[in-house]
Design a protein around this motif. Structure first.
Motif, PDB file in Angstrom:
ATOM      1  N   LEU A 161     -22.278  31.678  17.199  1.00 32.39           N
ATOM      2  CA  LEU A 161     -22.844  31.261  15.902  1.00 32.39           C
ATOM      3  C   LEU A 161     -22.207  31.992  14.727  1.00 32.39           C
ATOM      4  CD1 LEU A 161     -26.675  30.767  16.501  1.00 32.39           C
ATOM      5  CD2 LEU A 161     -24.953  29.026  15.997  1.00 32.39           C
ATOM      6  N   ASP A 162     -21.804  33.239  14.933  1.00 32.17           N
ATOM      7  CA  ASP A 162     -21.206  33.987  13.829  1.00 32.17           C
ATOM      8  C   ASP A 162     -19.849  33.433  13.406  1.00 32.17           C
ATOM      9  OD1 ASP A 162     -23.305  35.724  13.359  1.00 32.17           O
ATOM     10  OD2 ASP A 162     -22.574  37.221  14.777  1.00 32.17           O
ATOM     11  N   ASN A 163     -19.275  32.542  14.208  1.00 27.15           N
ATOM     12  CA  ASN A 163     -17.962  31.978  13.901  1.00 27.15           C
ATOM     13  C   ASN A 163     -18.034  30.663  13.124  1.00 27.15           C
ATOM     14  OD1 ASN A 163     -16.867  34.090  15.424  1.00 27.15           O
ATOM     15  ND2 ASN A 163     -16.937  32.879  17.293  1.00 27.15           N
ATOM     16  N   ILE A 164     -19.239  30.220  12.792  1.00 29.77           N
ATOM     17  CA  ILE A 164     -19.396  28.951  12.071  1.00 29.77           C
ATOM     18  C   ILE A 164     -20.164  29.168  10.775  1.00 29.77           C
ATOM     19  CG2 ILE A 164     -19.384  27.627  14.232  1.00 29.77           C
ATOM     20  CD1 ILE A 164     -22.481  27.204  13.692  1.00 29.77           C
ATOM     21  N   ILE A 165     -20.129  28.154   9.929  1.00 34.36           N
ATOM     22  CA  ILE A 165     -20.965  28.138   8.726  1.00 34.36           C
ATOM     23  C   ILE A 165     -22.135  27.224   9.028  1.00 34.36           C
ATOM     24  CG2 ILE A 165     -21.113  27.448   6.314  1.00 34.36           C
ATOM     25  CD1 ILE A 165     -18.127  28.159   6.070  1.00 34.36           C
ATOM     26  N   LEU A 166     -23.343  27.771   8.913  1.00 35.25           N
ATOM     27  CA  LEU A 166     -24.575  27.030   9.179  1.00 35.25           C
ATOM     28  C   LEU A 166     -25.414  27.032   7.914  1.00 35.25           C
ATOM     29  CD1 LEU A 166     -26.492  25.654  11.278  1.00 35.25           C
ATOM     30  CD2 LEU A 166     -27.447  27.932  11.676  1.00 35.25           C
ATOM     31  N   TYR A 167     -25.849  25.858   7.494  1.00 36.70           N
ATOM     32  CA  TYR A 167     -26.717  25.739   6.320  1.00 36.70           C
ATOM     33  C   TYR A 167     -28.115  25.338   6.735  1.00 36.70           C
ATOM     34  CZ  TYR A 167     -22.478  25.787   3.455  1.00 36.70           C
ATOM     35  OH  TYR A 167     -21.297  26.126   2.846  1.00 36.70           O
ATOM     36  N   PRO A 168     -29.163  26.041   6.278  1.00 37.13           N
ATOM     37  CA  PRO A 168     -29.082  27.357   5.664  1.00 37.13           C
ATOM     38  C   PRO A 168     -28.631  28.384   6.700  1.00 37.13           C
ATOM     39  CG  PRO A 168     -31.371  26.825   6.095  1.00 37.13           C
ATOM     40  CD  PRO A 168     -30.559  25.611   6.458  1.00 37.13           C
ATOM     41  N   ASN A 169     -28.249  29.553   6.229  1.00 38.94           N
ATOM     42  CA  ASN A 169     -27.700  30.586   7.104  1.00 38.94           C
ATOM     43  C   ASN A 169     -28.816  31.290   7.879  1.00 38.94           C
ATOM     44  OD1 ASN A 169     -25.972  32.307   8.386  1.00 38.94           O
ATOM     45  ND2 ASN A 169     -25.791  33.710   6.659  1.00 38.94           N
ATOM     46  N   ILE A 170     -29.348  30.585   8.869  1.00 39.38           N
ATOM     47  CA  ILE A 170     -30.457  31.105   9.676  1.00 39.38           C
ATOM     48  C   ILE A 170     -29.980  31.514  11.071  1.00 39.38           C
ATOM     49  CG2 ILE A 170     -32.314  29.944   8.428  1.00 39.38           C
ATOM     50  CD1 ILE A 170     -32.205  27.716  10.569  1.00 39.38           C
ATOM     51  N   LYS A 171     -28.695  31.857  11.171  1.00 40.23           N
ATOM     52  CA  LYS A 171     -28.120  32.233  12.471  1.00 40.23           C
ATOM     53  C   LYS A 171     -28.847  33.432  13.077  1.00 40.23           C
ATOM     54  CE  LYS A 171     -24.000  32.138  10.499  1.00 40.23           C
ATOM     55  NZ  LYS A 171     -22.549  32.168  10.258  1.00 40.23           N
TER      56      LYS A 171
END
Length: 155
Positions: free
Chosen positions: A118-128
């Motif tokens: 997960l740290d290698n992607i952009i996730l919206y919102p940033n709830i990784k």
């Protein structure tokens, strides 16, 4: 028009991976959970099921609320005040994730992303971080996440 948009979000986790919707736009590739606004006359549970099917082609059983997230425009600069309810969902037997026949204009894929990537992607919102904590059993259900407090993504 309501002053707060209510979004229904599906958190689908299987085999240490999370099902995400891939989008490609002028800023590059980013991901979202299967999610969207509720429609008039629709319950939040109906909306979760509809959004999972419309965006990921899957039929789901809806479980517990994992957490609630608020996007407050006066704190983030976004246009819409939104309240997102994120539910733990389970894919029904014989239902397989796939690109929908009528995807959103920028939707380019439906992907299983390993939790440890997960740290290698952009996730919206940033709830990784919150998703990782939940999967590990370290996040209590029904937690409120204020999006303006989330850390910026550096990718």
């Amino acid at each position: 028009m309501y002053h707060i948009r209510v979004r229904a979000c599906a958190l689908i986790v299987e085999n240490d991976s999370i099902l995400l919707i891939q989008f490609t736009d002028e800023d590059g590739i980013h991901y979202n959970l299967p999610a969207g606004g509720t429609e008039p006359g629709e319950t939040i549970i109906e909306a979760v099921k509809r959004e999972a099917f419309e965006e990921a082609g899957v039929e789901v059983e809806v479980g517990d609320v994992v957490f609630v997230s608020e996007n407050a425009p006066h704190m983030t600069g976004h246009r819409i005040h939104g309240l997102s309810l994120l539910f733990r969902c389970y894919i029904k037997e014989n239902s397989m994730p796939k690109m929908p026949p009528n995807p959103d204009p920028n939707q380019t894929d439906v992907k299983w992303i390993p939790i440890n990537e997960l740290d290698n992607i952009i996730l919206y919102p940033n709830i990784k971080d919150q998703i990782i904590q939940y999967v590990k059993g370290d996040l209590q259900n029904n937690r409120l996440i204020e999006e303006y407090k989330l850390k910026e993504q550096l990718i």
